[in-house]
Design an enzyme around this catalytic site. Structure first.
Site, PDB file in Angstrom:
ATOM      1  N   ASP A  44       0.845  -1.199   0.000  1.00 18.54           N
ATOM      2  CA  ASP A  44       0.000   0.000   0.000  1.00 18.54           C
ATOM      3  C   ASP A  44       0.882   1.252   0.000  1.00 18.54           C
ATOM      4  O   ASP A  44       0.390   2.371  -0.134  1.00 18.54           O
ATOM      5  CB  ASP A  44      -1.009   0.003   1.156  1.00 18.54           C
ATOM      6  CG  ASP A  44      -0.347  -0.092   2.512  1.00 18.54           C
ATOM      7  OD1 ASP A  44       0.892  -0.223   2.581  1.00 18.54           O
ATOM      8  OD2 ASP A  44      -1.070  -0.032   3.532  1.00 18.54           O
ATOM      9  N   SER A  45       2.211   1.056   0.069  1.00 13.26           N
ATOM     10  CA  SER A  45       3.132   2.174  -0.135  1.00 13.26           C
ATOM     11  C   SER A  45       2.973   2.736  -1.545  1.00 13.26           C
ATOM     12  O   SER A  45       3.522   3.794  -1.845  1.00 13.26           O
ATOM     13  CB  SER A  45       4.577   1.730   0.104  1.00 13.26           C
ATOM     14  OG  SER A  45       4.891   0.595  -0.683  1.00 13.26           O
ATOM     15  N   ASP A  83      -0.816  -6.153  -0.174  1.00  8.86           N
ATOM     16  CA  ASP A  83      -1.263  -5.559   1.091  1.00  8.86           C
ATOM     17  C   ASP A  83      -2.769  -5.436   1.155  1.00  8.86           C
ATOM     18  O   ASP A  83      -3.411  -4.982   0.188  1.00  8.86           O
ATOM     19  CB  ASP A  83      -0.685  -4.141   1.217  1.00  8.86           C
ATOM     20  CG  ASP A  83       0.558  -4.106   2.075  1.00  8.86           C
ATOM     21  OD1 ASP A  83       0.744  -5.002   2.927  1.00  8.86           O
ATOM     22  OD2 ASP A  83       1.360  -3.166   1.893  1.00  8.86           O
ATOM     23  N   LYS A 112      -0.894  -9.484   2.999  1.00  8.39           N
ATOM     24  CA  LYS A 112      -0.189  -8.997   4.193  1.00  8.39           C
ATOM     25  C   LYS A 112      -1.102  -8.026   4.922  1.00  8.39           C
ATOM     26  O   LYS A 112      -1.792  -7.229   4.281  1.00  8.39           O
ATOM     27  CB  LYS A 112       1.118  -8.302   3.799  1.00  8.39           C
ATOM     28  CG  LYS A 112       1.827  -7.619   4.969  1.00  8.39           C
ATOM     29  CD  LYS A 112       3.227  -7.195   4.625  1.00  8.39           C
ATOM     30  CE  LYS A 112       3.347  -5.849   3.928  1.00  8.39           C
ATOM     31  NZ  LYS A 112       2.845  -4.688   4.687  1.00  8.39           N
ATOM     32  N   GLU A 114      -1.249  -5.448   8.612  1.00  7.07           N
ATOM     33  CA  GLU A 114      -0.455  -4.832   9.677  1.00  7.07           C
ATOM     34  C   GLU A 114      -1.110  -5.060  11.031  1.00  7.07           C
ATOM     35  O   GLU A 114      -2.345  -5.012  11.150  1.00  7.07           O
ATOM     36  CB  GLU A 114      -0.332  -3.318   9.426  1.00  7.07           C
ATOM     37  CG  GLU A 114       0.392  -2.975   8.138  1.00  7.07           C
ATOM     38  CD  GLU A 114       0.575  -1.466   7.949  1.00  7.07           C
ATOM     39  OE1 GLU A 114       0.204  -0.678   8.852  1.00  7.07           O
ATOM     40  OE2 GLU A 114       1.075  -1.085   6.878  1.00  7.07           O
ATOM     41  N   GLU A 181       9.349  -3.907  10.908  1.00  4.66           N
ATOM     42  CA  GLU A 181       9.786  -2.621  10.364  1.00  4.66           C
ATOM     43  C   GLU A 181      10.278  -1.686  11.463  1.00  4.66           C
ATOM     44  O   GLU A 181       9.579  -1.451  12.466  1.00  4.66           O
ATOM     45  CB  GLU A 181       8.601  -1.981   9.595  1.00  4.66           C
ATOM     46  CG  GLU A 181       8.955  -0.638   8.962  1.00  4.66           C
ATOM     47  CD  GLU A 181       7.982  -0.194   7.874  1.00  4.66           C
ATOM     48  OE1 GLU A 181       7.046  -0.953   7.536  1.00  4.66           O
ATOM     49  OE2 GLU A 181       8.177   0.929   7.370  1.00  4.66           O
TER      50      GLU A 181
END
Ligand code: KIV
Length: 279
Positions: A44-45, A83, A112, A114, A181
């Protein structure tokens, strides 16, 4: 790369560290794959790296699906993790499974999400639905506001222990890998030592089972500040800026297009050209 193979990739058992980069489109994904990168992340970056947002929060499932499809077209056989964007799994387990299913139908091999122990139940539900999951703890950009910004995580004993517990909860929930991270290197090592699944670090020191970077960071395309953990392997910004400037200058001084860029004129079209009496 298959999920079972990845799941058992631990440096302490003699494995070579895993390499992972982000990809958001077909040509970049193809280049990374040809270069031998093990895993691609449609992260999602994409929001900050190429869509011009100042965080990943505005990124939607639809945007992810668009970039995932482009990436998959560029690399038909690569292992792609996608993501789950902010808002696509927070509201409940059912929503999380639906979003994960959409990404798998859209071409991802795995998803993925978070978060730590709090989302372990959601990870387990997605895994139970037959979808491979990668966890992501430490600095979690979707909730950076709640973490006090984009800063080092696990700096004191309490928060370091909390992250170790989070990592264990994610492994127990069935994730086959975890991204850690921006934590102190010692914590990166302790988490790696504690888990049987591979730990892929980003700003988590040299002792994890793999490393991931955002491709625009490593290629020098990111404008402004980049994090301490980034190594710039190229300076694409200046290469591209020079190329654009050279094109503009060649057009303005009429050195582009040159004869080799022109298509030949068929003889019969000469009838259309005005006759030059001086010729
Ligand atoms: O979206 C992303 O690029 C990520 C990496 C920073 C791990 O989640």
């Amino acid at each position: 790369m298959t999920v079972p193979l990845l799941r058992s990739t631990k440096v302490r058992n003699g494995a070579v560290p895993l390499t992972m980069v982000t990809a958001y489109d077909a040509p970049t994904a193809a280049l990374a794959d040809r270069a031998g990168i093990d895993l691609l992340l449609v992260g999602d970056s994409v929001g900050t790296a190429v869509l011009g947002f100042d965080s990943t929060v505005p990124v939607t499932l639809e945007m992810m699906l668009h970039h995932l499809a482009a990436t998959r077209r560029g690399v038909p056989t690569a292992h792609i993790v996608a993501d789950l964007p902010f808002g696509s799994y927070q509201s409940g387990t059912e929503r999380a499974i639906e979003s994960a299913v959409a990404l798998i139908k859209g071409g991802a091999d795995a998803v993925k999400l978070e978060g730590g122990g709090m989302i372990a139940g959601r990870i387990q539900a997605i895994v139970d639905a037959g979808i491979p999951v990668v966890g992501h703890i430490g600095l979690t950009p979707q909730t950076a506001g709640a973490l006090g910004g984009y800063r080092l995580q696990g700096r004191d004993l309490d928060s370091a222990r909390h992250l170790l517990d989070d990592a264990a909860a994610i492994e127990a929930a069935g994730a086959y890998a975890i991204i850690v991270e921006v934590v102190p290197s010692l914590l990166g090592k302790l988490i790696t030592d504690a888990l049987t699944i591979p730990v892929i670090g980003i700003g988590a020191g040299p002792d994890t089972d793999g490393q991931i970077l955002v491709w625009t960071d490593l290629a020098g395309l990111t404008q402004g500040h980049t994090a301490r953990f980034v190594r710039k392997y190229a300076d694409l910004s200046s290469i591209l800026e020079d190329a654009f400037a050279d094109f503009a200058s060649d057009v303005r001084n009429r050195t582009y297009p040159a004869p080799e860029h022109e298509y030949p004129t068929p003889d019969e079209l000469l009838a259309l050209a005005p006759i030059d009496p001086d010729a």
